[in-house]
Design a protein around this motif. Structure first.
Motif, PDB file in Angstrom:
ATOM      1  N   ALA A  42     -32.022  -5.230  -0.293  1.00  0.00           N
ATOM      2  CA  ALA A  42     -32.192  -4.430  -1.280  1.00  0.00           C
ATOM      3  C   ALA A  42     -33.557  -3.810  -1.161  1.00  0.00           C
ATOM      4  O   ALA A  42     -34.024  -2.608  -1.555  1.00  0.00           O
ATOM      5  N   LYS A  43     -34.623  -4.834  -0.637  1.00  0.00           N
ATOM      6  CA  LYS A  43     -35.842  -4.323  -0.370  1.00  0.00           C
ATOM      7  C   LYS A  43     -35.979  -3.011   0.837  1.00  0.00           C
ATOM      8  O   LYS A  43     -36.677  -2.392   0.488  1.00  0.00           O
ATOM      9  N   GLU A  84     -34.731  -0.064  -0.871  1.00  0.00           N
ATOM     10  CA  GLU A  84     -35.761   0.495  -1.531  1.00  0.00           C
ATOM     11  C   GLU A  84     -36.886   1.255  -0.874  1.00  0.00           C
ATOM     12  O   GLU A  84     -37.490   2.233  -1.466  1.00  0.00           O
ATOM     13  N   ASP A 106     -33.422   4.731  -1.079  1.00  0.00           N
ATOM     14  CA  ASP A 106     -31.933   4.464  -1.433  1.00  0.00           C
ATOM     15  C   ASP A 106     -31.962   3.594  -2.868  1.00  0.00           C
ATOM     16  O   ASP A 106     -31.466   2.359  -2.456  1.00  0.00           O
ATOM     17  N   LYS A 107     -32.378   3.970  -3.863  1.00  0.00           N
ATOM     18  CA  LYS A 107     -32.580   3.074  -5.086  1.00  0.00           C
ATOM     19  C   LYS A 107     -31.231   2.710  -5.775  1.00  0.00           C
ATOM     20  O   LYS A 107     -30.993   1.730  -6.120  1.00  0.00           O
ATOM     21  N   ALA A 145     -29.971   0.040  -3.523  1.00  0.00           N
ATOM     22  CA  ALA A 145     -30.927  -1.110  -3.770  1.00  0.00           C
ATOM     23  C   ALA A 145     -30.739  -1.868  -4.972  1.00  0.00           C
ATOM     24  O   ALA A 145     -30.515  -3.209  -5.161  1.00  0.00           O
ATOM     25  N   LEU A 146     -30.327  -0.991  -5.975  1.00  0.00           N
ATOM     26  CA  LEU A 146     -29.881  -1.584  -7.238  1.00  0.00           C
ATOM     27  C   LEU A 146     -28.834  -2.652  -7.254  1.00  0.00           C
ATOM     28  O   LEU A 146     -28.458  -3.768  -7.869  1.00  0.00           O
ATOM     29  N   PHE A 166     -29.796  -5.747  -5.292  1.00  0.00           N
ATOM     30  CA  PHE A 166     -30.600  -6.598  -6.425  1.00  0.00           C
ATOM     31  C   PHE A 166     -30.030  -7.431  -7.148  1.00  0.00           C
ATOM     32  O   PHE A 166     -30.269  -8.848  -7.491  1.00  0.00           O
ATOM     33  N   HIS A 187     -32.070  -9.023  -9.936  1.00  0.00           N
ATOM     34  CA  HIS A 187     -32.239  -7.593 -10.680  1.00  0.00           C
ATOM     35  C   HIS A 187     -32.959  -7.799 -11.991  1.00  0.00           C
ATOM     36  O   HIS A 187     -33.337  -6.637 -12.394  1.00  0.00           O
ATOM     37  N   GLU A 237     -36.690  -7.267 -10.356  1.00  0.00           N
ATOM     38  CA  GLU A 237     -36.905  -6.195  -9.339  1.00  0.00           C
ATOM     39  C   GLU A 237     -36.290  -4.649  -9.773  1.00  0.00           C
ATOM     40  O   GLU A 237     -36.993  -3.919  -9.438  1.00  0.00           O
ATOM     41  N   VAL A 238     -35.263  -4.738 -10.350  1.00  0.00           N
ATOM     42  CA  VAL A 238     -34.948  -3.477 -10.884  1.00  0.00           C
ATOM     43  C   VAL A 238     -35.883  -2.718 -11.829  1.00  0.00           C
ATOM     44  O   VAL A 238     -36.108  -1.613 -11.713  1.00  0.00           O
ATOM     45  N   MET A 241     -38.665  -1.553  -9.963  1.00  0.00           N
ATOM     46  CA  MET A 241     -38.409  -0.460  -9.048  1.00  0.00           C
ATOM     47  C   MET A 241     -38.027   0.745  -9.891  1.00  0.00           C
ATOM     48  O   MET A 241     -38.621   1.786  -9.262  1.00  0.00           O
TER      49      MET A 241
END
Length: 1412
Positions: free
Chosen positions: A861-862, A865, A869-870, A873-874, A877, A883, A886-887, A890
């Motif tokens: 996921a990192k 990000e 590519d969020k 990544a979401l 996460f 999440h 982190e979400v 982000m």
């Protein structure tokens, strides 16, 4: 790869457009029927390259309708529209018309499987069966004729079951019959006759009609209807595996039937097939139950009847097909598993079956569409034929014969040639890095290149070209029918029967290399350096030396069959290009030995990476004689089916070192790169590959055409090194392979190149020699790699340590394989992450490394990000369960997306985060809403208090009971000096110290007590001190001191204020841990007030055991078991000495004895060690079971005797267990005199109760034994007792002897008994009544009733009150009464004149009791 040579048929000018084509099943002969509106119909035969057979031309003024070849003979059956049937023989052209039988258009022609029967049928429904002999000649007129009145549409023969003769021969071969086994092996039998599989021909056939009926004609010619369907029958086919007959009608209605032994049919299924029906539909079937149809659509439809599956195959415009192109016809080649379909645009689409055996894949995915072959016109008919797999295509105007040819390619002296089309070659000169294209005027079947020449041939002609600048110049061409060819220097080697020709480039024969008839015909040629190897069709090889002016035989011809069994079959397989063998053979000419390498089993040990593989091509290095390479493909074998195929490479290039001393050694294995077609050659330092047409090599730009090269692993980075370095590297690799490290280092000691050392380090990865790798890294100066290798020594697996070396050298694929092989999926996961292979990392974590799964998700996921590519990544996460923090972090820059995500997730933590964010943005209303979603009541109360809405905050705190919210609200109320509300919410928050503080400050004494009781001991003490200082509510102070655990202070206050009720409560909580003085003071208080039981408990707690015991005695308190246990001091206690502890226990036991609690007294006496008193107490309890147990465990003489004495007082006569224990205890207690007395008592019981003198004698004997062992206090008394006991034994023994003797000598027995009665002290040893009773019974049995009566009278005189019935049986008494006439009562004996009954009711009762 294969290319198709197209040959247009050389048709006569008089022939019209072709209407039908038919291949002979085994011979390359094609029959073509053509129609001309002016001349009528023609039948012509053509060979495989389209050559017309002039002798086999047939023409009629009417049209031909059906063509059918004999299955084995070159005999063609022709059917015409007039009903004529003609047999045409190839190549003679002989024509044999059948007798006139049909008058309508012929619609059916069908041969039986061996060709002994021919079926003909016409439009009027007339069917005839003809017989043909083994030479293909017609035998008279038809043997069967039937008229079905409807047009006949299709006919098939039913296959016969396997012949019994073949089955018997197979069983004999398996059983060890060598002659039978040789018949299956055509090479083993030499020139003997081949195996003849007897005539197993099916003569039963089925015929379909236009009205939908199917008739069966058996081997005797009898016809019977079998089934009926709706519509005209277009196709019949038989599924041998399931023994099912399938029927397809013109409307594409498919029906399946099982056939019974009597000819009946039962329907299995009926289904309507998709597609357009009618005569235009082309339908073919395969032996595996696959039904293929082309109905003039853009797709081919396939129905798998075995799996009950259907799918379609469509064209691909990217391969050259046009949009809207329609498929007209289909044909399937079983041998090559190729499906061909013709289109209306003149293209032939080819689908090849590509699935691996024993794998389950999507059925449609098994077919791979090839690049199309283009011809002219509309393709209306396709047919595969002959054993050469030729394809005939009818394009309305002409017929083309397509012959498959494997693409020719050759490499030699740094020149590579690859065939592009049937007449075009691509040439690559690697020395000059140039490319040329050769276009020939013939179809090229083979090519051979050197640095100076390019030689091509087609089996009939040979042409030689030489490079001339950017062009190729033809330097010679000559006719030659050699199928193989080799070139060395300026010589061309061709083959003829029994010889090899050495020619000049112009075709002049310079030398002939002859082969004998036994050596066979040359079929294989190979040139390597200065040697020519020739292989023959009889498995002979012969080597020629070409280094001289003329070729000279290097050795005599060698028959390989003598060296290895079944090699004839192998040579045949290689020559016919069938399935490859999994063994590679090596013949050493000098040693005259043949060795082999088995890719399934390996030599000398199995090689896992080569398992399940077969070699498909092989090459020797042109300059390095030790180096050999072969290309292997993955196949299936029964031995390898259990292996996991996951991650297995389909095509592997394997390199070996081959020497006389060490044999075959695996040097390297290299997966064939994607985009490359096949291995072409090996020339150190490169592998050479052919490229797939239309695909460019993705890794190099220097060969954009058809040949690509890859450096060997050992030479990566050294492609342009000088020869000395190259030789040193080869030697190093060889010695490293055989494990000779000394020679390996010698070969490279003078090399200074860093690149060379790096390549040698790469070899160490392959050979897993980390010790050598350290030396290489040191010479490279690669400190980082050396440090990583040193740190990797902590890994337990060798493969894991080698993988670290591979990573440092950039050998990522090798590192991946090593990690997999050792099962270190955690390190493999890290490797994938470090190399950016995130998809593989996630898959590895999900399947093998689940302990790091969430960490892998988070890292991925990192990474997503970081690359922007969020959205993905979401997702990861969320999978990593990070999440919630982190979400939002982000998406912080995109508030709208973040709000959408928050509302979508409905997660309390995320709601809280979002609410805090909104609060920081001063959006209090939205913040309150999200705090409510998150159920964060503290934040709700805090915000409401901030907004001044304290009433709403109070409602929330009261409804939810949240402690944090209540505490915050209490602080708010305290700041506003609303004390009661503040105390209330402090209480709800369980912050009692704050509430107590407010109560003390504001005089809220009533609430203070309740709060103090709810709080901790410190707060209770503080509140108690408050009450004590204040002087009021002293009872509360006492209670709080008590609750806080300060008993002394509580008692002090209670005594001072005389609160007796409180004292009572406090005393209940006192125990042995309390202050002894406090306990004594409380006990005195309870004694004074008459509560003696409580006082005793306190005295015991104060460890004043004697006072407590005395109080129990004085006040007659019952000592319970719990009280006694509390007064019992353990041995480990230091409060009392051991003597004092025992004294205390005995006093407790004495008290229990006085109170009648014997069991408890026993327990305490035992604990005190006084087992005698314990036994006495237990005897008083009368608990027999415990007495016996205690005696058993005590093991004391006195206790044994006491227990036995007690048991003797019980009814031991009725309980054998008690008697047993008495004897045991007396014996264990050494009380033999008492045991003797017990035995005497037992003897007396046996005499008195049971008159059992035998048992009594035994008991007396035991008593005497015991007494003799006993030691009496007085010797005189002991001797007297023993004499008395001996006399008693003597008397009893005499009486027992008399009773035993009675059966043998009654008189002697009576005499002994009478003598016994004369003894003065007979009774009690022997009762007088028993002796007289014995005599009375004797006289009664003898009939001496008067004597018997006198004996009774004597007994009566001795014992006047005796009950005689106890000693004399009632039967004897009755007999005696009848004999003497004197009534005898049941009690005393009456006199002669007195008939009164001497006994009354009491006597009767006594008698009854005695007899019970």
């Amino acid at each position: 790869m294969a290319v198709y040579f197209d040959h247009r048929i050389d048709s006569p000018e008089s022939s019209g457009g072709p209407s039908q084509v038919a291949w002979h099943p085994t011979q390359p002969v094609l029959a073509v029927a053509s129609n001309s509106p002016t001349t009528g119909g023609n039948i012509d035969l053509y060979l495989q390259q389209g050559e017309h057979v002039g002798s086999c031309h047939v023409d009629r003024p009417f049209q031909p309708t059906v063509l059918c070849w004999h299955p084995t003979k070159p005999l063609l059956a022709l059917g015409w529209e007039t009903g004529e049937v003609l047999l045409l023989t190839h190549p003679s052209g002989e024509q044999t018309p059948l007798p006139v039988t049909h008058t309508a258009c012929i619609t059916l022609l069908e041969w039986s499987s061996s060709g002994s029967r021919l079926i003909t049928g016409d439009q009027m429904g007339v069917l005839a069966l003809w017989k043909v002999d083994a030479r293909g000649r017609l035998q008279g007129s038809h043997i069967v004729k039937h008229d079905y009145t409807k047009p006949l549409t299709y006919c098939i023969f039913r296959p016969a079951p396997p012949g019994e003769d073949v089955a018997m021969l197979a069983r004999a071969a398996v059983g060890g019959d060598e002659s039978a086994l040789d018949m299956f092996n055509w090479r083993k039998a030499g020139n003997g006759p081949p195996l003849k599989m007897g005539p197993q021909e099916g003569l039963v056939f089925y015929v379909g009609t236009a009205d939908g009926k199917v008739h069966c004609v058996d081997e005797h010619g009898r016809s019977s209807p079998v089934l009926s369907v709706d519509g005209s029958i277009q196709k019949l086919f038989y599924l041998k595996r399931r023994e099912v007959l399938a029927v397809v009608t013109e409307t594409l209605l498919l029906s399946q039937y099982t056939l019974g032994p009597e000819g009946g049919a039962q329907e299995l299924m009926k289904v309507k097939l998709s597609g357009k029906g009618g005569q235009s539909a082309d339908i073919v079937s395969t032996e595996t139950g696959l039904l293929i149809t082309a109905t003039g659509e853009q797709v081919i439809r396939l129905w798998d009847l075995e799996r009950d599956d259907n799918y379609v195959l469509s064209l691909d415009e990217s391969l050259g097909f046009e949009k809207g192109e329609v498929l007209n016809c289909v044909s399937y080649c079983t041998a090559k598993e190729i499906l061909a379909a013709g289109t209306n645009r003149g293209r032939i689409a080819l689908w090849r079956m590509v699935s691996q055996p024993n794998t389950r894949t999507d059925t449609k995915a098994q077919w791979k569409l090839q690049t199309p072959t283009e011809i002219e016109g509309n393709v209306t008919q396709l047919q595969w034929g002959s054993n050469l797999n030729l394809l005939a295509a009818n394009s309305v105007t002409t017929v083309l014969i397509l012959c498959e040819h494997v693409m020719s390619a050759h490499f030699g002296q740094q020149v590579a040639a690859v065939q592009l089309t049937p007449s075009q070659l691509s040439l690559t000169m690697f020395n000059t890095n140039s490319h040329l294209t050769l276009r020939s005027d013939m179809h090229i079947k083979g090519v051979c290149v050197t640095k100076d020449t390019v030689t091509v041939w087609n089996g009939k002609q040979v042409t030689v070209y030489e490079p001339s600048g950017a062009t190729l110049r033809n330097t010679g061409s000559f006719l030659c029918e050699s199928q193989v060819l080799a070139v060395h220097d300026e010589n061309i080697y061709t083959v003829e029967p029994n010889r090899v020709q050495v020619r000049t480039p112009q075709g002049t024969v310079k030398q002939l290399l002859a082969f004998s008839e036994a050596e066979g015909n040359p079929v294989l040629l190979s040139v390597c350096q200065g040697y020519l190897v020739v292989g023959t069709d009889t498995a002979h090889i012969k080597v020629f030396d070409l280094t001289r002016r003329e070729a000279k035989a290097h050795c005599s011809a060698k028959n390989l069959v003598d060296l290895t069994p079944n090699l004839g079959d192998l040579i045949d397989k290689l020559c016919s290009c069938n399935s490859p063998d999994h063994r590679m053979y090596f013949y050493d000419v000098e040693m005259d030995t043949l060795s082999h390498f088995d890719f399934f089993t390996g030599r000398p040990r199995p090689l896992t990476e080569l398992s399940e593989r077969c070699p498909v091509s092989h090459f020797w290095d042109e300059n390095e004689p030790r180096l050999f390479v072969c290309e292997t493909v993955l196949v299936s074998s029964p031995q390898m089916d259990h292996l996991d195929r996951v991650g297995v490479v389909d095509v592997l290039v394997v390199t070996f070192f081959c020497t006389q001393e060490h044999g075959l050694l695996l040097q390297d294995s290299y997966p064939k790169p994607a985009g490359l077609q096949a291995l072409l050659a090996l020339d150190v330092p490169y592998y050479y590959f052919t490229c797939k047409p239309g695909e460019r090599d993705p890794e190099t730009e220097e060969s954009p055409h058809m040949v690509s090269r890859r450096a060997l692993r050992d030479f990566q980075g050294l492609e342009n090194c000088e020869k000395a370095t190259r030789d040193a590297m080869l030697n190093f690799s060889f010695y490293l392979t055989i494990g000779n490290m000394d020679e390996a280092f010698k070969s490279i000691k003078l090399i200074k190149s860093e690149a060379v050392w790096e390549n040698m380090a790469r070899m160490c990865v392959k050979n897993r020699r980390l010790d050598v790798a350290r030396v290489c890294l040191g010479n490279m100066g690669n400190a980082r790699a050396a440090r990583a290798l040193r740190e990797a020594e902590a890994e337990p697996e060798l493969e894991a340590r080698v993988a670290v070396l591979a990573l440092q050298l950039g050998m990522l694929e090798d590192a991946e394989k090593l990690y997999k092989s050792c099962g270190r999926f955690d390190l493999l996961n890290k490797f994938y992450q470090a190399s950016g292979q995130w998809q593989q990392a996630v898959e590895t974590a999900e399947t093998h490394d689940r302990i790091h799964l969430r960490t892998t998700y988070y890292s991925y996921a990192k990474y997503l990000e970081a690359i922007g590519d969020k959205s993905m990544a979401l997702v990861f996460f969320e999978k990593s369960d990070t999440h919630r923090f982190e979400v939002p972090r982000m998406l912080l820059d995109d508030a709208l997306s973040l709000e959408i995500y928050v509302n979508k997730m409905k997660d309390k933590n995320i709601y809280k985060w979002w609410a805090q964010y909104l609060e920081s943005q001063s959006d209090m209303e939205s913040a309150l809403r999200y705090y409510e979603y998150a159920q964060d009541f503290l934040s709700l109360v805090r915000v409401h208090c901030y907004l001044g809405n304290i009433q709403k905050a109070s409602e929330i705190a009261n409804e939810t009971g949240n402690r944090a919210a209540s505490y915050h609200l209490a602080r708010q109320y305290e700041s506003q000096e609303e004390i009661k509300q503040s105390v209330h919410f402090y209480t709800r928050a369980q912050a009692y110290n704050n509430a107590i503080r407010l109560c003390k400050e504001n005089g809220l004494d009533d609430q203070l007590m309740n709060l103090a009781l709810l709080s901790n001991p410190e707060d209770m003490m503080e509140a108690a001190c408050y009450y004590e200082e204040k002087g009021s509510h002293m009872d509360r102070a006492v209670m709080l001191y008590h609750k806080a655990g300060h008993f002394s202070k509580a008692l002090e206050v209670a005594f001072a204020t005389e609160q007796f009720a409180a004292l009572q409560l406090i005393a209940e909580d006192l125990d042995e841990t309390s202050d002894p003085a406090l306990l004594a003071r409380c006990s005195d208080f309870f004694i004074k007030h008459g509560q003696y039981e409580k006082a005793v408990e306190l005295l015991v707690a104060a460890k004043k055991y004697h006072e407590a015991l005395q109080l129990c005695l004085d006040q007659s308190l019952t000592i319970t078991e719990d009280l006694a246990e509390s007064m019992t001091v353990t041995k480990e206690s230091k409060d009392l000495s051991e003597e004092a502890r025992k004294e205390l226990l005995e006093r407790i036991a004495d008290c229990c004895m006085r109170q009648g609690n014997y069991h408890l007294a026993t327990k305490k006496y035992t604990q005190a060690g006084n087992k005698l008193k314990a036994m006495r107490a237990l005897l008083k309890s009368g608990d027999t079971e415990k007495i016996v147990f205690f005696a058993g465990v005590s093991r004391q003489k006195e206790i044994y005797i006491m227990a036995a004495n007690y048991l003797q007082s019980l009814d031991w006569r009725k309980d054998p267990e008690i008697m047993k224990n008495i004897i045991s205890f007396y014996s264990k207690g050494r009380a033999l005199d008492l045991l003797a007395g017990f035995y005497e008592a037992c003897a007396q019981v046996e005499i008195d109760d049971y008159q059992n003198y035998e048992k009594a004698l035994g008991a007396l004997t035991e008593a005497y034994k015991c007494l003799s062992k006993a030691k009496g206090h007085s010797p005189d008394e002991h001797e007297a007792r023993m004499a008395e006991l001996q006399h008693k034994i003597t008397l009893v023994k005499r009486f027992v002897q008399a009773r035993r003797l009675y059966e043998e000598d009654p008189g002697e027995a009576v005499r002994l008994c009478e003598a016994l009665l004369e003894e003065p002290d007979l009774d009690p040893a022997v009762r007088i009544g028993d002796a007289y009773g014995f005599l009375v019974e004797h006289h009664c049995q003898r009939g001496s009733f008067q004597v018997a009566y006198r004996k009774l009278e004597d007994l009566q005189k001795l014992l006047p009150s005796l009950n005689i019935s106890y000693y004399v049986s009632q039967g004897s008494l009755d007999a005696l009464q009848r004999a003497v006439g004197v009534p005898l009562g049941r009690g005393q004996l009456s006199g002669r004149g007195d008939r009164r009954d001497s006994g009354g009711e009491e006597d009767e009762v006594e008698e009854d009791e005695a007899l019970v």
